[in-house]
Motif scaffolding. Structure first.
Motif, mmCIF file in Angstrom:
data_model
loop_
_atom_site.group_PDB
_atom_site.id
_atom_site.type_symbol
_atom_site.label_atom_id
_atom_site.label_comp_id
_atom_site.label_asym_id
_atom_site.label_seq_id
_atom_site.Cartn_x
_atom_site.Cartn_y
_atom_site.Cartn_z
ATOM 1 N N THR A 61 0.839 -1.202 0.000
ATOM 2 C CA THR A 61 0.000 0.000 0.000
ATOM 3 C C THR A 61 0.867 1.243 0.000
ATOM 4 O O THR A 61 1.970 1.251 0.553
ATOM 5 N N LEU A 62 0.361 2.286 -0.634
ATOM 6 C CA LEU A 62 1.043 3.577 -0.674
ATOM 7 C C LEU A 62 0.026 4.676 -0.385
ATOM 8 O O LEU A 62 -1.128 4.581 -0.816
ATOM 9 N N PRO A 63 0.434 5.734 0.334
ATOM 10 C CA PRO A 63 -0.494 6.844 0.599
ATOM 11 C C PRO A 63 -0.874 7.556 -0.695
ATOM 12 O O PRO A 63 -0.032 7.757 -1.580
ATOM 13 N N ILE A 64 -2.125 7.940 -0.783
ATOM 14 C CA ILE A 64 -2.652 8.641 -1.958
ATOM 15 C C ILE A 64 -2.622 10.152 -1.735
ATOM 16 O O ILE A 64 -2.763 10.635 -0.609
ATOM 17 N N ASP A 65 -2.425 10.902 -2.806
ATOM 18 C CA ASP A 65 -2.665 12.347 -2.767
ATOM 19 C C ASP A 65 -4.181 12.521 -2.909
ATOM 20 O O ASP A 65 -4.703 12.621 -4.020
ATOM 21 N N VAL A 66 -4.865 12.513 -1.775
ATOM 22 C CA VAL A 66 -6.334 12.453 -1.771
ATOM 23 C C VAL A 66 -6.954 13.659 -2.483
ATOM 24 O O VAL A 66 -7.840 13.502 -3.325
ATOM 25 N N LYS A 67 -6.482 14.849 -2.153
ATOM 26 C CA LYS A 67 -7.070 16.062 -2.729
ATOM 27 C C LYS A 67 -6.940 16.079 -4.246
ATOM 28 O O LYS A 67 -7.917 16.313 -4.966
ATOM 29 N N ALA A 68 -5.735 15.813 -4.734
ATOM 30 C CA ALA A 68 -5.508 15.833 -6.193
ATOM 31 C C ALA A 68 -6.290 14.731 -6.883
ATOM 32 O O ALA A 68 -6.828 14.927 -7.976
ATOM 33 N N THR A 69 -6.363 13.562 -6.251
ATOM 34 C CA THR A 69 -7.103 12.443 -6.848
ATOM 35 C C THR A 69 -8.587 12.754 -6.943
ATOM 36 O O THR A 69 -9.208 12.529 -8.007
ATOM 37 N N ASP A 70 -9.152 13.301 -5.872
ATOM 38 C CA ASP A 70 -10.587 13.625 -5.898
ATOM 39 C C ASP A 70 -10.894 14.734 -6.912
ATOM 40 O O ASP A 70 -11.900 14.680 -7.628
ATOM 41 N N GLU A 71 -10.038 15.731 -6.961
ATOM 42 C CA GLU A 71 -10.259 16.835 -7.911
ATOM 43 C C GLU A 71 -10.168 16.338 -9.338
ATOM 44 O O GLU A 71 -10.960 16.723 -10.207
#
Length: 363
Positions: free
Chosen positions: A349-359
Motif C-alpha cells: 500500500t502507498l499513501p494517496i494524494d487524496v485532494k488531487a485524486t478527488d479533484e
C-alpha cells in the motif's frame, strides 16, 4: 542530555510550521479559557495553558517556541483571566511559581521530545545498516553460484574447443548468459539499496498515476519475459506521491520472483483505492511461499532451493528486501502470503494524494 546538545537545541530557530503550531495552541487555550470563565470561573485556566505549552513543546523543534508559549501563557493568564481582568498585575500570589512551572514543563517536554527524535533517527540508521548487512551477507553467499556457472561454462568451452557440437556449445553459452543476467539483477538491487541509503530515506516524490506505473512495469517485465500478465485496474485515476522508477522496480522484482522462484505461468496485478491508500496486489499461479520462508521473506537473508533438482537459485530475498526498503521510504506497507489456490500474493500500500485524486476524478 549533553551540554553540547542542549546548547544546540537552544539555538534552533523556529520554522513557519513551529510558529503556526504555537499560535494555534495559544489561541485554542485562550478560547477554552474564555469558555471556562463563563462555566466555572477561572479555576482551571492555568492548567489549560500548561497543556498548551506542553503541546507546543512536543510538536515544535528546539526550546524557543516552548519558552515563548510559557511567557505568553502566563501573561495571558495574568492579563485576561485573573481578577482584575484585562490588567497586568505582577504582585499576584504564586505568580513567579506558576511561570517557573510552565517554563519547566516546556523545557522538560522539549528535552524529552528531542531525545525521542534522536533515538528515532538512530533506530532508522540502525535499521538501514542491518538491512545493508543482511544484503551483503546474502550477496556474498549467492554471488558464488552465478560466477561458478559462468566460470565452469567458459572453462568447458576453452578446454573442449572444437569437440562440442552446436547444441552443446549453445547450452554452455546460455548458461553463461543466465549467470550474467543473475549478476546484473543483483547489481541493480544493490545499487537501488545504495541509492536509498545515500538519500537517508528522503526521496523525491511526485504525484504519479498508479495505473501508468503498473503499465510501465509490465512493459519493462516483457522485455525479458513472455509470461502473461492480467490486470484489474479501476476506472478512476489514483495519484500517488512516489519515485516512479523505484515503484516500477518493486513491481518488476515481484513479477520476476514469481517466474523464477514460483514457477508462475500467469501473473495477476490489481489496483484499488481504500480511503487514503492505494492497494497494489500481485499474485500468481505458481508454487506459493512455504511457511518457514514467510517470516523472513523481506529480510534479504535466506536461500531458495529448487526442490526438483536440488539446485540453489539466486537468493530471492535480496530483491524482496529491496522492495521492502522502497515501500518503507514511501511510508507504505508490504506483505506476502499465499492465495487460496496456492500461488504467491504480494500486497503493498502507498499513501494517496487524496485532494488531487478527488479533484481529478471530479472533472
Amino acid at each position: 542530555m549533553p551540554m553540547s546538545r542542549l546548547k544546540k537545541n537552544l539555538l534552533v530557530l523556529p520554522t513557519l510550521k513551529d510558529i503556526v503550531i504555537t499560535l494555534a495552541a495559544l489561541a485554542a487555550a485562550g478560547i477554552i479559557g474564555l469558555l471556562l470563565i463563563k462555566i466555572n470561573g477561572d479555576s482551571y485556566i492555568q492548567l489549560v495553558f500548561v497543556l498548551g505549552v506542553a503541546i507546543v513543546s512536543r510538536f515544535t523543534n528546539g526550546y524557543f517556541c516552548g519558552f515563548i508559549a510559557s511567557l505568553a501563557g502566563m501573561l495571558a493568564v495574568n492579563y485576561a483571566f485573573t481578577y482584575p481582568y484585562f490588567k497586568l498585575d505582577f504582585s499576584l500570589a504564586g505568580y513567579p511559581i506558576s511561570f517557573a512551572v510552565m517554563l519547566a514543563v516546556s523545557v522538560i517536554i522539549g528535552m524529552t521530545t528531542t531525545r525521542l527524535k534522536d533515538q528515532g533517527k538512530l533506530q532508522a540508521e540502525m535499521d538501514r545498516e542491518k538491512m545493508s548487512a543482511n544484503i551483503l551477507r546474502a550477496v556474498s553467499h549467492d554471488i558464488r553460484t552465478p560466477l561458478t556457472a559462468i566460470s565452469g561454462a567458459a572453462q568447458g568451452i576453452i578446454e573442449n574447443r572444437g569437440k562440442f557440437d552446436e547444441d552443446q556449445l549453445m547450452s554452455l553459452v546460455c548458461d553463461i548468459k543466465e549467470g550474467a543476467d543473475r549478476l546484473l539483477k543483483m547489481t541493480e538491487n544493490i545499487l537501488t539499496i545504495t541509492r536509498i541509503k545515500e538519500q537517508t530515506g528522503d526521496i523525491k516524490k511526485t504525484p504519479e498515476a498508479a495505473e501508468e506505473v503498473i503499465s510501465e512495469a509490465i512493459r519493462e517485465f516483457r522485455k525479458t519475459r513472455t509470461t502473461p500478465v492480467e490486470t484489474d485496474i479501476p476506472r478512476e485515476l489514483i495519484l500517488v506521491p512516489m519515485d516512479h522508477m523505484l515503484i516500477e522496480h518493486v513491481i518488476v522484482n515481484i513479477m520476476e520472483n514469481s517466474v523464477i522462484h514460483g514457477g508462475a505461468t500467469i501473473i495477476y496485478i490489481s489496483l484499488e483505492r481504500k480511503k487514503d491508500k492505494a492497494v497494489f496486489r500481485i499474485s500468481d499461479n505458481g508454487t506459493g511461499i512455504s511457511e518457514e520462508m514467510l517470516d523472513k521473506i523481506f529480510t534479504g537473508y535466506f536461500v531458495h532451493a529448487d526442490k526438483k533438482n536440488g539446485d540453489t537459485k539466486m537468493n530471492m530475498g535480496i530483491g524482496l528486501s529491496v522492495c521492502s526498503a522502497i515501500i518503507s521510504v514511501h511510508n507504505g506497507t508490504i506483505t506476502a502470503g499465499n492465495t487460496p489456490e496456492g500461488g504467491a500474493v504480494f500486497t503493498f500500500t502507498l499513501p494517496i494524494d487524496v485532494k488531487a485524486t478527488d479533484e481529478l476524478n471530479s472533472l
